[in-house]
Design an enzyme around this catalytic site. Sequence first.
Site, PDB file in Angstrom:
ATOM      1  N   GLU A   1      -4.941  -3.839  -2.202  1.00 11.75           N
ATOM      2  CA  GLU A   1      -6.368  -3.434  -2.067  1.00 11.75           C
ATOM      3  C   GLU A   1      -6.757  -2.366  -1.407  1.00 11.75           C
ATOM      4  O   GLU A   1      -7.959  -1.753  -1.534  1.00 11.75           O
ATOM      5  CB  GLU A   1      -7.271  -4.706  -1.545  1.00 11.75           C
TER       6      GLU A   1
ATOM      7  N   PHE B   1       0.719  -1.199  -0.019  1.00 11.49           N
ATOM      8  CA  PHE B   1      -0.226   0.071   0.099  1.00 11.49           C
ATOM      9  C   PHE B   1       0.914   1.272  -0.117  1.00 11.49           C
ATOM     10  O   PHE B   1       0.459   2.226  -0.413  1.00 11.49           O
ATOM     11  CB  PHE B   1      -1.027   0.032   1.305  1.00 11.49           C
TER      12      PHE B   1
ATOM     13  N   SER C   1       4.944  -6.990   3.246  1.00  8.00           N
ATOM     14  CA  SER C   1       5.706  -7.292   4.592  1.00  8.00           C
ATOM     15  C   SER C   1       6.384  -8.855   4.545  1.00  8.00           C
ATOM     16  O   SER C   1       6.161  -9.417   3.581  1.00  8.00           O
ATOM     17  CB  SER C   1       4.802  -7.420   5.540  1.00  8.00           C
TER      18      SER C   1
ATOM     19  N   GLU D   1       8.895  -4.375  13.226  1.00  8.68           N
ATOM     20  CA  GLU D   1       8.879  -3.280  12.083  1.00  8.68           C
ATOM     21  C   GLU D   1       7.720  -2.529  12.543  1.00  8.68           C
ATOM     22  O   GLU D   1       6.328  -2.930  12.906  1.00  8.68           O
ATOM     23  CB  GLU D   1       8.605  -4.109  10.829  1.00  8.68           C
TER      24      GLU D   1
ATOM     25  N   LYS E   1      -1.292  -6.911  -9.615  1.00  9.72           N
ATOM     26  CA  LYS E   1      -2.309  -6.931  -8.433  1.00  9.72           C
ATOM     27  C   LYS E   1      -1.820  -5.816  -7.384  1.00  9.72           C
ATOM     28  O   LYS E   1      -0.962  -6.089  -6.661  1.00  9.72           O
ATOM     29  CB  LYS E   1      -2.246  -8.411  -7.831  1.00  9.72           C
TER      30      LYS E   1
ATOM     31  N   CYS F   1       9.526   1.542   3.293  1.00 10.70           N
ATOM     32  CA  CYS F   1      10.406   0.461   3.869  1.00 10.70           C
ATOM     33  C   CYS F   1      11.861   0.812   4.186  1.00 10.70           C
ATOM     34  O   CYS F   1      12.800   0.255   4.802  1.00 10.70           O
ATOM     35  CB  CYS F   1      10.550  -0.443   2.789  1.00 10.70           C
TER      36      CYS F   1
HETATM   37  P1  NAD Z   1       1.414  -6.720   3.056  1.00  7.54           P
HETATM   38  O1  NAD Z   1       2.284  -7.875   3.116  1.00  7.54           O
HETATM   39  O2  NAD Z   1       0.344  -6.618   3.856  1.00  7.54           O
HETATM   40  O3  NAD Z   1       0.574  -6.941   1.410  1.00  7.54           O
HETATM   41  C1  NAD Z   1       1.310  -6.881   0.345  1.00  7.54           C
HETATM   42  C2  NAD Z   1       0.587  -7.378  -0.810  1.00  7.54           C
HETATM   43  O4  NAD Z   1       0.319  -8.811  -0.301  1.00  7.54           O
HETATM   44  C3  NAD Z   1      -0.630  -6.827  -1.162  1.00  7.54           C
HETATM   45  O5  NAD Z   1      -0.945  -6.718  -2.313  1.00  7.54           O
HETATM   46  C4  NAD Z   1      -1.749  -7.839  -0.302  1.00  7.54           C
HETATM   47  O6  NAD Z   1      -2.924  -7.828  -1.135  1.00  7.54           O
HETATM   48  C5  NAD Z   1      -0.842  -9.133  -0.362  1.00  7.54           C
HETATM   49  N1  NAD Z   1      -1.329  -9.957   0.754  1.00  7.54           N
HETATM   50  C6  NAD Z   1      -1.552  -9.667   2.163  1.00  7.54           C
HETATM   51  N2  NAD Z   1      -1.748 -10.780   2.557  1.00  7.54           N
HETATM   52  C7  NAD Z   1      -1.733 -11.773   1.953  1.00  7.54           C
HETATM   53  C8  NAD Z   1      -1.853 -13.176   2.184  1.00  7.54           C
HETATM   54  N3  NAD Z   1      -2.190 -13.594   3.462  1.00  7.54           N
HETATM   55  N4  NAD Z   1      -1.567 -14.141   1.197  1.00  7.54           N
HETATM   56  C9  NAD Z   1      -1.262 -13.600  -0.065  1.00  7.54           C
HETATM   57  N5  NAD Z   1      -1.227 -12.142  -0.260  1.00  7.54           N
HETATM   58  C10 NAD Z   1      -1.409 -11.408   0.632  1.00  7.54           C
HETATM   59  O7  NAD Z   1       2.232  -5.200   3.072  1.00  7.54           O
HETATM   60  P2  NAD Z   1       1.517  -3.862   3.074  1.00  7.54           P
HETATM   61  O8  NAD Z   1       0.879  -3.787   4.525  1.00  7.54           O
HETATM   62  O9  NAD Z   1       0.783  -3.483   2.057  1.00  7.54           O
HETATM   63  O10 NAD Z   1       2.830  -2.878   2.853  1.00  7.54           O
HETATM   64  C11 NAD Z   1       3.664  -2.656   3.996  1.00  7.54           C
HETATM   65  C12 NAD Z   1       4.816  -3.757   4.006  1.00  7.54           C
HETATM   66  O11 NAD Z   1       5.423  -3.598   2.934  1.00  7.54           O
HETATM   67  C13 NAD Z   1       5.935  -3.390   5.267  1.00  7.54           C
HETATM   68  O12 NAD Z   1       6.409  -4.357   5.810  1.00  7.54           O
HETATM   69  C14 NAD Z   1       7.114  -2.597   4.324  1.00  7.54           C
HETATM   70  O13 NAD Z   1       8.346  -2.511   5.057  1.00  7.54           O
HETATM   71  C15 NAD Z   1       6.938  -3.405   3.149  1.00  7.54           C
HETATM   72  N6  NAD Z   1       7.776  -2.971   1.947  1.00  7.54           N
HETATM   73  C16 NAD Z   1       8.828  -3.344   1.525  1.00  7.54           C
HETATM   74  C17 NAD Z   1       9.513  -2.592   0.433  1.00  7.54           C
HETATM   75  C18 NAD Z   1      11.016  -3.090   0.188  1.00  7.54           C
HETATM   76  O14 NAD Z   1      11.424  -2.839  -0.944  1.00  7.54           O
HETATM   77  N7  NAD Z   1      11.548  -4.145   0.864  1.00  7.54           N
HETATM   78  C19 NAD Z   1       8.894  -1.675  -0.310  1.00  7.54           C
HETATM   79  C20 NAD Z   1       7.869  -1.280   0.278  1.00  7.54           C
HETATM   80  C21 NAD Z   1       7.164  -1.904   1.089  1.00  7.54           C
END
Ligand code: NAD
Length: 494
Positions: free
Chosen positions: A181, A154, A231, A387, A178, A286
């Site tokens: 959401e 997000f 994450s 985090e 994708k 991140c």
């Molecule tokens: P998230 O892991 O909750 O979601 C990321 C994606 O995974 C979304 O598209 C979501 O729909 C999908 N998703 C969520 N739960 C799922 C599941 N159980 N099964 C399958 N798909 C699932 O992350 P977020 O809250 O949207 O973003 C924040 C996180 O992203 C933080 O941990 C941040 O550090 C990380 N991030 C990392 C980088 C990097 O380059 N390392 C960059 C940006 C964000």
Amino acid sequence: MVVSTKKPLLNYINGEWCASQGTELLDVVNPATTEVLSQVPLSETADVELAVTAAAAAFTTWRRTPPTKRVQYLFKLKILLEEHLEDLSDTITQECGKTLVESKAELRRAIENVEVACGIPILMQGYNLEDIARGIDEIMIRQPVGITAIITPFNFPGMIPFWFLPYAIACGNTTIVKPSEKVPLTMQKIFELIEQTGLPQGVVNLVNGAKEVVDGLLEHPQIRAISFVGSSPIAQYIYRQAAAFGKRVQCQGGAKNPVIVLPDAEPAMTTRITADSAFGCAGQRCLAASVAVTVGEAGDWYPEAIATAASTRVVGYGGDEGVQMGPVITKQSQARIEGLIQQGIDEGATALVDGRQAKISGYEQGNFIRPTILQHVNPESTLAQTEIFGPVLGLMHLETIEEAIELVNSGKWGNMACLFTNSGAAARKFRYEAEAGNIGINIGVAAPMAFFPFSGWKDSFFGDLHGQGQQAVEFFTQTKVVVERWPKEWSRQF
Ligand code: NAD
């Protein structure tokens, strides 16, 4: 709360906007006002199937389209993104909460990736060597892998899909995006621009949704590669699943980024830059600084300076003039971060600045937390090991750079580590020894430009090839080696 009367968002499959097969809808909420902006469908496996069918049909022709022709669509997309920068920034601010300046900056990074991918006629080249044995030549060529999928978080709705998308299609693949959401509006608008480029149908597809779509993509036998950012627990899950289904995969995960402040750091610059790192995008980057470690005499001035920077930061709606920090993404996220602040205090930290119970005039319903500084954070505490992904900076103190590097390297993440100093020798030692993929020296957010890999180590990355630049090209191509013999007697007939 205002309830949206707008129609649910659409998917974009085979060059057409279409309703999702899923019946469940989620509200897309402005985190500063809690106004419902739209509704996003939770698409189903059947939607994934449609997108894969379209992407598979498009692949046959697209991979045969010369790279020089493929990049013409990206040149057009760059112009369209530039022309719509204001509108897209506004959308990012509305659905994600960051300031307009931050939204524009992330789009600038997205555009830079389009620009780099326009170099694919050179970037995608292989290599060759004549006479690897007498009269035998060997050639390495790069070919697209097929259908790829991009799953994004997000916090950068405009930029992160572009760490992958331009490279995937420039290399001759077709792809399915994708988006998160929580912030699907930005990609909806960007796909309207993609449509205007005239890109052949099925080359890029958009499927809105959450876990069911992700699992559909992971399990689909025709999808060859998965790019994920999110994450760490989900990154690990994606990595395992993609591998189990025989796909190549790159998964960028979470972070807990330390900055080290040495006694010879320049106070004003260090304070300004580390405050931007910790509180920019409300700490939802991140590459946000989460822990600042003062070394020796830096402990005499830094805590007070950073506390002043935190308490004077202007918090409010990202679209308002002069605002320096917006809200966090959801009420759940706000409650989680506030709970972690309390846990940190319970574990022995002192709140130098406590940003909880923030009330922003005119935005009383918003998910606001003001910048928070916790001093004397115990490295063993839950707060230090979690985090936070919010505007919270923990302070620790050590006596030597060696101890500070040991602390950096003891963490399970390895996204970024930064050092503030005016000593070249200290900088080199840190660059050499710190176990993180992105290193900053007098830099607070060491975000690699589009022509460098967005690195990440340990639990911040699962895979081997990162997004952006040459590594993205390698990820989105498979190498083929040709060994040729053409006996010279055969040339006599010509
Ligand atoms: P998230 O892991 O909750 O979601 C990321 C994606 O995974 C979304 O598209 C979501 O729909 C999908 N998703 C969520 N739960 C799922 C599941 N159980 N099964 C399958 N798909 C699932 O992350 P977020 O809250 O949207 O973003 C924040 C996180 O992203 C933080 O941990 C941040 O550090 C990380 N991030 C990392 C980088 C990097 O380059 N390392 C960059 C940006 C964000």
